[in-house]
Design a protein around this motif. Structure first.
Motif, PDB file in Angstrom:
ATOM      1  N   THR A 130       0.809  -1.221   0.000  1.00 38.15           N
ATOM      2  CA  THR A 130       0.000   0.000   0.000  1.00 38.15           C
ATOM      3  C   THR A 130       0.844   1.274   0.000  1.00 38.15           C
ATOM      4  O   THR A 130       0.302   2.372   0.105  1.00 38.15           O
ATOM      5  N   GLY A 131       2.165   1.128  -0.129  1.00 39.75           N
ATOM      6  CA  GLY A 131       3.004   2.333  -0.159  1.00 39.75           C
ATOM      7  C   GLY A 131       2.767   3.197  -1.383  1.00 39.75           C
ATOM      8  O   GLY A 131       2.923   4.417  -1.332  1.00 39.75           O
TER       9      GLY A 131
ATOM     10  N   LEU B 227       9.571  10.221  -4.579  1.00 41.41           N
ATOM     11  CA  LEU B 227      10.863   9.558  -4.366  1.00 41.41           C
ATOM     12  C   LEU B 227      11.225   8.674  -5.561  1.00 41.41           C
ATOM     13  O   LEU B 227      12.378   8.646  -5.996  1.00 41.41           O
TER      14      LEU B 227
ATOM     15  N   THR C  86       4.795  11.568  -1.402  1.00 45.25           N
ATOM     16  CA  THR C  86       6.219  11.264  -1.218  1.00 45.25           C
ATOM     17  C   THR C  86       6.685   9.973  -1.902  1.00 45.25           C
ATOM     18  O   THR C  86       7.715   9.995  -2.579  1.00 45.25           O
ATOM     19  N   PRO C  87       5.964   8.842  -1.786  1.00 50.82           N
ATOM     20  CA  PRO C  87       6.453   7.636  -2.462  1.00 50.82           C
ATOM     21  C   PRO C  87       6.639   7.857  -3.959  1.00 50.82           C
ATOM     22  O   PRO C  87       7.683   7.500  -4.524  1.00 50.82           O
TER      23      PRO C  87
ATOM     24  N   LYS D  39      14.540   0.950  -0.472  1.00 49.60           N
ATOM     25  CA  LYS D  39      15.632   0.818   0.492  1.00 49.60           C
ATOM     26  C   LYS D  39      16.747  -0.049  -0.093  1.00 49.60           C
ATOM     27  O   LYS D  39      16.504  -0.913  -0.922  1.00 49.60           O
TER      28      LYS D  39
ATOM     29  N   ILE E 286       7.904   1.672  -3.944  1.00 50.46           N
ATOM     30  CA  ILE E 286       8.531   2.370  -2.815  1.00 50.46           C
ATOM     31  C   ILE E 286       9.050   1.364  -1.773  1.00 50.46           C
ATOM     32  O   ILE E 286      10.077   1.584  -1.132  1.00 50.46           O
ATOM     33  N   GLU E 287       8.354   0.232  -1.659  1.00 46.83           N
ATOM     34  CA  GLU E 287       8.784  -0.789  -0.695  1.00 46.83           C
ATOM     35  C   GLU E 287      10.132  -1.396  -1.088  1.00 46.83           C
ATOM     36  O   GLU E 287      10.785  -2.024  -0.258  1.00 46.83           O
TER      37      GLU E 287
END
Lengths: 758, 160
Positions: free
Chosen positions: B35-36, B108, B104-105, B80, B76-77
């Motif tokens: 859900t990001g 980014l 933001t996601p 990292k 987005i997940e």
């Protein structure tokens, strides 16, 4: 009077407390909340601006496979509700009054089924004559939006302070003009949504992305006819608010009645189009006549303002917004004689309401242009006119607003310097010009009952970390970080050792929520008082452990010690554990509250509306292309007086973000209506500023200290977009000598004005 | 009618079934539970749903599941680097690039796409590359700062 104080946490460039979750995508916004067995809801909306409902047949929809509930007004108490006037229903009762009004709703196993079911609901409509313009609506014989509202008037204000006739007679010049402001949509990138659950014991649990949880609870309870305790509201992460998520719409109520009927949790999320049609309540648009009398030396001697404000079909917050537009700006300059007349008028359009600025952007669009006209007629630098008239600490406005701190003149000095105003004025280049406007805003406003307060609880965990329990809403502005800093400063601990809870009406104490630029000032004071209470308990315990007098103790960096004897200390964790882990012990937990020193305005709307007033000045240099009418903002500067800056990164973000919305309002944003029907309810046609639309901005904060604020702070959030449209228009006039009086300032309007001028 | 789809999602092979008309955004959020990635408009105007499809940023609200067989997706997940935040994520925290965080996601992901192609973008290039990602909170100043700071950090790390 500015007062420099040394703080160890307040004013430091700390990182926001919820930053990690936001950059990883782990923050749970309303659409991310999933409950076991959850259904999805969709709303059937009126296609007509004004129509009677002769019949609704939901039987086909009910029999569609996968549909679990269909609701109409028959599933409600048919009881009107609203923030100030109870005039709207959860679902249309008898007739619909604007395009997009909620008529019926469906909960189904998925959205495809829900949408199919909506198409199966058969409504027989009788279209009625409708009225779309507030001035038309006031005329005798206009169609009535509500049968009991004569001439469609919801609110009338007619207030005179001093002697306006004499004041105009004593004026050397009089400026008179009319300005039209525009609606503006919040366009939070996250739309409004809710997830509601109903327990057969009678309790509703509703997850909302609301910015005002306790107000939402109050209104939802009233509309559903249940006690407030039967409603629990839990705040999800909120993807932007700006006033639009303050529970003036029906989304959560529809989810609640669907959940009750289906016996399952139901999620209802507005699509972007629904958000434009009937979600957040857009800025109240106003037609404003301004008449100003000036003395030759630039002093404003008299002000008369007449406003016709478009309420839309229901009232939301517009009654209060109309009052703000009519009166708030009289706290910006030293006025003695003012007259204000305002009419809030129903039309068959989307209800208007609270949007950052709350009436100020409309009023300042008009009044700050009228002042600029006066400056040009008198041949006085607009910067000087502002200086001559600027309010100061100690000023009491004609309506009773008491100003405890005001650095407006300092902001003017800062603006002059940042813009290099004098030099630019002296070396004026063709088709470029400078514009200026001043602004004032409140730090909280007393209008939901006789209370403008907040409360908070802080508990110290056994590891020494503090947890703030607060029902005030973090909506992205960063107030939770500011609250953690305030608590850390007061407790004498590191900001990393303070956490803050999510707002939840069952678990956190009463708070009014995020509106009126109130949180840093009001909830900040409540948190500071709670921290002070907790600190006393910690010091009491530490005094036993250190064999010292509690009055001699101080705390810093999580250690408690006798002032001057830092080597011998106990930690906050030591004290908390020692207090708790013993016979007859107790947790260290304390509450605090704060209610601003303001009064509920009387029948003539006289009375100090807020505990503190924040000020700002903005200036622009623009260049106008005479061939195309394009306005290019070459440079923009903002000086803000928000008292002590608690959370600098957040405060800067408020200025930068407010400015972007101000530029959007001034130059870009506009929704076109055709017979009350929005024709561009999407982001391709209703454009908001992108990264490429924003001019360079320089900004700074005044050296300021609000004596009643937490560590000297006051509000900031709305100030930054209030005067922007007027600034741009004033600069255009300075550049090319034409004045645009309707928003937004499109190239077409500028070109037309230039052509007319010849 | 459901269709079998093989994907590489955030570096992992994934096999799932979905109707061909299911939007990638809904597939990620509702069927896979990531859900990001956010929906802001559903019409490709705001960029909140930006993900990487075969190495390129796309609006996932405009992509149908039927097109996805064999695709490589990063959301987005997956931004990292191991347990560590990506430098662009760190810079957003440090500089205040996120207020409400909802855009933001997507922001980014688009910023990463820019820096992958252009490790030293000018402010103008950043404004151009990210202009399809709308933010209503920040006025973009701190986002631009964060992208510049992340670029600097990535360049320095490459030299180390």
């Amino acid at each position: 009077m500015a007062k420099a104080e040394k703080f160890s946490v307040v004013g430091q460039r700390v990182q926001r407390v919820d930053g990690f979750d936001k950059v990883t995508g782990e923050s749970k916004y309303i659409a991310d909340i999933i409950l076991p067995g959850m259904l999805l809801g969709k709303i059937l909306r009126s296609p007509y601006p004004h129509a009677r409902i002769l019949r609704i047949d939901t039987s086909k929809a009910e029999h569609l496979r996968g549909v679990r509930a269909v609701v109409t007004a028959e599933d409600t108490l048919k009881r009107p509700w609203g923030a100030f006037f109870a005039d709207q229903y959860i679902l249309s009762v008898g007739k619909a009054r604007y395009v997009g009004e909620e008529v019926a709703a469906v909960a189904a196993v998925d959205l495809d089924v829900a949408e199919e079911a909506l198409a199966l609901i058969d409504v027989e409509w009788e279209p009625l004559p409708a009225v779309f313009d507030a001035e038309e609506a006031m005329k005798a014989g206009a169609p009535l939006v509500h049968d009991d509202k004569k001439r469609n008037i919801a609110v009338t204000l007619d207030i005179e302070r001093g002697n306006i006739q004499r004041a105009f007679a004593e004026s050397d010049i009089i400026v008179e003009d009319t300005f039209q402001s525009a609606p503006q949509w919040h366009c939070s990138i996250e739309t409004i949504g809710s997830v509601a659950e109903y327990a057969s014991s009678g309790k509703y649990t509703i997850y909302m992305n609301s910015q005002t949880l306790f107000n939402a609870r109050y209104r939802i309870a009233a509309a559903l006819g249940v006690p407030e305790t039967d409603i629990r509201i839990i705040q999800s992460a909120v993807g932007g608010g700006f006033g639009g998520k303050s529970c003036d719409d029906n989304n959560a109520l529809v989810a609640a009645i669907l959940a009750r009927k289906a016996g399952k949790p139901v999620k209802v999320i507005n699509s972007r189009e629904e958000e434009f049609l009937a979600g957040c309540r857009p800025r109240v648009f106003m037609k404003i006549d301004v008449k100003l009398g000036f003395k030759k030396d630039g002093r404003i001697r008299a002000k008369h303002i007449r406003i016709i404000a478009d309420n839309g079909a229901y009232s939301a917050k517009a009654p209060a917004i109309t009052g703000v537009a009519a009166m708030r700006h009289d706290t910006c300059y030293k006025y003695s004689d003012v007259k204000t007349q305002a009419y809030l008028v129903y039309t068959n359009k989307i209800p208007t309401g609270a949007f950052r600025g709350f009436g100020n952007p409309s009023a300042e669009w008009a009044v700050e242009q009228a002042i600029d006209i006066g400056a040009h007629e008198l041949g006085i630098d607009p910067m000087e006119i502002a200086r001559i008239n600027a309010a100061e600490s100690g000023y009491v406005s004609p309506h009773g607003n008491r100003v405890t701190s005001c650095e407006l003149k300092q902001c003017l000095d800062m603006t002059e310097k940042m813009m290099d105003w004098k030099k630019k004025r002296a070396d004026k280049k063709p088709n470029t010009g400078l514009g200026l406007a001043c602004t004032v805003h409140v730090s909280g406003k007393r209008h939901f009952g006789d209370y403008d307060g907040s409360s908070a609880t802080i508990k110290i965990n056994e590891d020494g970390k503090a947890l703030i329990l607060s029902g005030e809403g973090e909506i992205g502005q960063g107030v939770h970080t500011a609250m953690c800093q305030i608590a850390a400063e007061e407790l004498g601990v590191r900001v990393e050792d303070v956490e803050i809870s999510k707002a939840d009406t069952d678990l956190t104490t009463f708070c009014l929520g995020a509106f009126a630029s109130r949180l840093t000032y009001i909830s900040g004071n409540a948190v500071k008082n709670a921290a002070s209470n907790v600190k006393q308990q910690l010091f009491q315990q530490a005094s036993e452990m250190l064999e010292a007098n509690a009055d001699d103790l101080i705390s810093h960096g999580g250690r408690i010690f006798v002032k001057g004897a830092e080597g011998k200390f106990v930690t906050v964790a030591d004290a908390a554990r020692a207090r708790l882990f013993r016979h007859n012990g107790a947790p260290i937990v304390g509450s605090g509250s704060f209610d601003a020193d303001s009064v509920l305005p009387d029948k003539t709307r006289f009375g100090n509306e807020s505990g503190a007033y924040n000020y700002g000045v903005q200036a622009a240099q623009v260049e106008v292309d005479r061939e195309t009418g394009q306005v290019k903002v070459l440079q923009y500067v903002i000086a803000s007086d928000c008292g002590t800056v608690i959370y600098p990164i957040g405060a800067e973000g408020q200025v930068e973000g407010g400015f972007a919305q101000g530029i959007g309002y001034a130059l870009i944003e506009g929704l076109q209506f055709d017979e009350g029907r929005p024709v561009n309810p999407n982001f391709s046609d209703y454009r908001i500023p992108s990264m490429r639309d924003l001019p360079p901005l320089t900004h700074a904060f005044a050296d300021s200290y609000e004596p009643t604020g937490p560590f000297g702070a006051k509000g900031l959030g709305e100030l930054n977009m209030d005067p922007t449209a007027a600034v741009i228009s004033n600069a255009i006039f300075d550049a090319v000598g034409v004045r645009i009086k309707t928003l937004p300032i499109t190239p077409e309007k500028v070109l037309k004005a230039l052509t007319e001028k010849g | 009618m459901k269709k079998k789809i093989q994907l590489t999602l955030n570096g992992k092979k994934t096999i799932l079934e979905a109707p061909a008309h299911r939007l990638l955004l809904d597939l990620l959020r509702d069927e896979i539970g990531l859900t990001g990635t956010k929906e802001g408009c559903g019409t490709g105007d705001c960029g909140a749903c930006t993900v990487f499809l075969n190495g390129k940023p796309v609006n996932s609200c405009l992509i149908l599941s039927g097109e996805l067989d064999g695709a490589e997706l990063v959301t987005i997940e997956g931004l990292k680097i191991g347990p560590e935040l990506h430098p662009i994520q760190k810079a957003f925290i440090q500089d205040g690039g996120a207020q409400c965080g909802y855009c933001t996601p997507g922001m980014l992901m688009m910023a990463k796409a820019l820096l992958d192609e252009n490790p030293n973008p000018t402010e103008e290039e950043i404004r151009f590359a990210l202009s399809g990602n709308l933010c209503r909170c920040t006025g973009y100043a701190k986002i631009i700062q964060a992208v510049q700071d992340a670029a600097k950090e990535i360049r320095q790390a490459a030299r180390r």
